[in-house]
Structure formats: structure tokens, C-alpha cells
Design an enzyme around this catalytic site. Sequence first.
Site, mmCIF file in Angstrom:
data_model
loop_
_atom_site.group_PDB
_atom_site.id
_atom_site.type_symbol
_atom_site.label_atom_id
_atom_site.label_comp_id
_atom_site.label_asym_id
_atom_site.label_seq_id
_atom_site.Cartn_x
_atom_site.Cartn_y
_atom_site.Cartn_z
ATOM 1 C CG ASP A 1 -2.019 -0.806 1.168
ATOM 2 O OD1 ASP A 1 -1.795 -1.912 0.289
ATOM 3 O OD2 ASP A 1 -2.881 -0.746 1.878
ATOM 4 C CE LYS B 1 -5.362 1.980 2.924
ATOM 5 N NZ LYS B 1 -3.914 1.514 3.515
ATOM 6 C CE LYS C 1 -6.744 -1.321 2.842
ATOM 7 N NZ LYS C 1 -5.320 -1.805 3.275
#
Length: 216
Positions: free
Chosen positions: A91, A153, A182
Site C-alpha cells: 500500500d 485506496k 479499498k
Amino acid sequence: MDQKKILSAVDHTLLTVTATWEEICRILDQGEKWETASVCIPPSYVRQAKERKGDSVRICTVIGFPNGYQTTASKVFETKDALNNGADEIDMVVNLGWVKDGLFEQVEEEIRELKKACGDHTLKVIVEACLLSESEKIALCRAVTRAGADFIKTSTGFSRGGATCEDVRLFAEQIGEGVQIKAAGGISSFEDAKALMECGASRLGTSRLVKLAEQK
């Protein structure tokens, strides 16, 4: 949507600056027990976590976290180091200064470089939606798509806001084929999680849902 399905979408997360190995072990065990999508932990614990759990739980870690203003070369190095240590998913945080300067080609190229480093490993791109205008969010959806990342995300969970259904719906409208969403930050109940997934999120970053499941 039942609890098991929601937990299967969760990246069970512990990223506090004071996180200890004992605490990391606890969430690794919880992630395995509840069959979460992954366990997201600081880079410094990735090798130990992989040695402890092998392939029984997917290991996610963060790059350029939480501010995103490291150089691209530094982020690429961090990424390769994390993967060499056994990380399954990455991430990364985008450079928000570049976003505010409108340098979306540079943002896109950085994401592309990290995806190249990731290869077949999953790359999620954290855009910190609470700090962005709608036009910036749309531009980032396009950059993430063109760069070949796997997920966009919403948040680090370390800024002034977290995931919202409004942002998830916008991302769902703007991302290209093959990119997933996400939602992370402020997900405090299974009701929150269900709403975000119904809006279009397929992965959730949270530490609270497993704790809630453990209390039942």
C-alpha cells in the site's frame, strides 16, 4: 452480507508508531483465525511476520507512509525491500504535493514504477481523499488506472478523515477496468463496512472489525 464475507475483505491493520512485536503477533493470529484478506503491518516487521506465519496469512505493508513525500527512488527501494522480506501486498501513498501542483503525469509515473517493482504482487495506491477536491480525485482515479495499479485506496487513517461512501461511489464511477477500491479509515462497525462494500469497495482497511468479531 454476513460477517464472514465482510471479514474476508478486511486488511486487518496495525500501523501505530508504538506497535510492538507482541501486538503484531496478536493480529497475525487473528488474521489467520478470521481468514481476513491480509494483515497490514509496518515494514520493519514483515520478515519476522513471514517467518512466523509463512503463507497462512497474506502480509501487507505500507510504503511512503503516511505522508507520501519521499522520492520515487526511495519508495521503489522500500517496495523491493518489503517484497524481499516476504510482503505479499504493498500500500503506497501518493505525493500529495505533486497532486496539489497538478503534476499528475509525475504521480502516474511514480505509481507505474512501483507497480513495476511489485510485478505480480498487489499494489494499492493511497490517495488521502479527505485532502482532495473532486477534480483531484477524478484525476487520481485516471492516473491509478493508467499506471496499472490494482487498487485505489481512500485514506491512510492518519489524516483528518477516513473512508466515505461518497468517495467510494465516485471512485467506482471513475476508475478503469481491473482497478478495485479499498476503503480505509474510520470503519468502526460491520454496518459501516457493509455500506462501503455496497457502494463499491472490495477491500477494507480496519483494525476494529476483528476486535468486534472476537467480542461476540
